[in-house]
Enzyme design. Structure first.
Site, PDB file in Angstrom:
ATOM      1  CE1 TYR A 153      -3.019   2.986   0.493  1.00 25.97           C
ATOM      2  CE2 TYR A 153      -2.067   3.208   2.805  1.00 25.97           C
ATOM      3  CZ  TYR A 153      -2.713   3.730   2.013  1.00 25.97           C
ATOM      4  OH  TYR A 153      -3.609   4.975   1.921  1.00 25.97           O
ATOM      5  CB  ILE A 235      -5.126  -4.881  20.973  1.00 23.16           C
ATOM      6  CG1 ILE A 235      -5.913  -4.114  21.676  1.00 23.16           C
ATOM      7  CG2 ILE A 235      -3.767  -4.263  21.038  1.00 23.16           C
ATOM      8  CD1 ILE A 235      -5.943  -3.726  22.897  1.00 23.16           C
TER       9      ILE A 235
END
Length: 351
Positions: A153, A235
């Protein structure tokens, strides 16, 4: 001025269009394939002021060229892209095709058809992971920091930046502003007045927000948990070299980011091309964000610790001095509680 906004039905693009419609008189053309953007968002924007919408994928190169040939576009604001980091690791070709190849064609068409200004939606992912010895919440990345992405990305965006810079330099007529976003969150700051028992009450009621399906952004996921749309959240790693072991990020409210784009349009009228970080210059850990979301909503939701995700740097915090001084950009919503509250209020009513 006639402005083309690619990805204008998406999350960030729609907030920029909202401000263009509310605060300027520019003629707006939105180009979007609606893969992640919503028709309902377009309907909401139409209630502000009229604009032109063209449903089109940027990979349709000849159609993109026709649009620029028949419209006297002065400025392009380019958002349309794939943005999910883990997906880019799993399917890099998709990101290079959709982000880099499509953007390259758009830049080429813009240069060849007299577009004067190109504002590019980039990312802090181009910086990669700061050196271990400086990975702490006090370290801030400025625009001159070395660019070395650690995921496809980030590379797809950095390559697009280079294409834009080289094309503008070679042509000599098109200028650009590259905006490197840090973590964008929140929803439209819009208040609605109610009268209850002859008493007026003002309530935050966002008109648009983040509707991306299967979103991976922390505040979006936390707001979905608070709104009862997810059973729990994760998380990803609590063993980073940070104070509480979780990743630290710089979160910027989407309306402040949209304002930066409006200012970039004016900036290019009198100034040369440049690159700017977009963030608040302060970092919050994953655990801190989750705690704030629970506090502002009053809702306790389940949080589970999982393993690290590939491609996640430990700390990314912006140095935003440049955009503040060059554009006189003054954030209005530099407050994590406001960011979380607006995201949650949007999530409660979003479908």
């Amino acid at each position: 001025m006639k402005i083309l906004v690619t990805g204008g039905a998406g999350y960030i693009g729609s907030h920029v269009v909202k401000q263009l419609l509310e605060f300027t008189k520019h003629e707006i053309i939105i180009l979007d394939n609606l893969s992640t953007g919503r028709e309902s968002t377009l309907e909401t924007l139409k209630s502000i002021r009229d604009f032109t919408f063209i449903k089109l994928d940027l990979k349709e190169f000849h159609e993109v060229e026709k649009i620029l040939q028949i419209n006297d576009i002065e400025t392009i604001i380019h958002f349309a892209a794939s943005i999910i980091v883990p997906e880019s690791v799993e399917n890099p070709a998709k990101y290079y095709m959709n982000n880099t190849v499509n953007t390259t064609n758009l830049i080429k068409c813009a240069s060849e058809n007299g577009v004067k200004n190109f504002i590019f939606s980039s990312t802090a992912a181009v910086y990669g992971e700061p050196k271990p010895e400086i990975q702490n919440s006090k370290f801030k990345i400025n625009e001159s920091y070395a660019t070395k992405p650690i995921n496809p990305y980030g590379w797809s965006k950095l390559m697009s930046e280079r294409v834009l810079q080289d094309t503008a330099k070679a042509g000599g007529k098109m200028k650009y502003v590259i905006l490197r976003y840090f973590n964008v969150a929140g929803a439209d700051i819009h208040y609605k007045q109610y009268t209850i028992n002859q008493n007026q009450s003002t309530v935050l009621k966002p008109r648009i927000g983040q509707s991306t399906p299967n979103a991976t952004h922390l505040i979006k996921i936390a707001s979905e948990c608070a709104a009862g749309k997810r059973d729990k959240m994760y998380i990803f790693g609590d063993d980073y070299l940070t104070e509480d072991g979780t990743c630290i990020r710089d979160y910027i409210h989407v309306d402040d980011l949209a304002d930066a784009h409006i200012r970039a349009i004016a900036y290019l009228q009198k100034n040369p091309s440049d690159i700017f970080n977009c963030g608040y210059g302060r970092g919050y850990s994953v655990k801190e964000v989750i705690d704030v979301m629970k506090n502002v909503t009053g809702i306790e939701f389940e949080v589970e610790v999982s393993g690290r995700r590939e491609g996640d740097p430990a700390v990314l915090v912006s140095d935003n001095k440049k955009i503040k001084s060059s554009m006189n950009w003054q954030p209005k919503y530099d407050n994590l509680e406001i960011i979380c509250k607006s995201a949650y209020e949007w999530e409660k009513t979003a479908k």
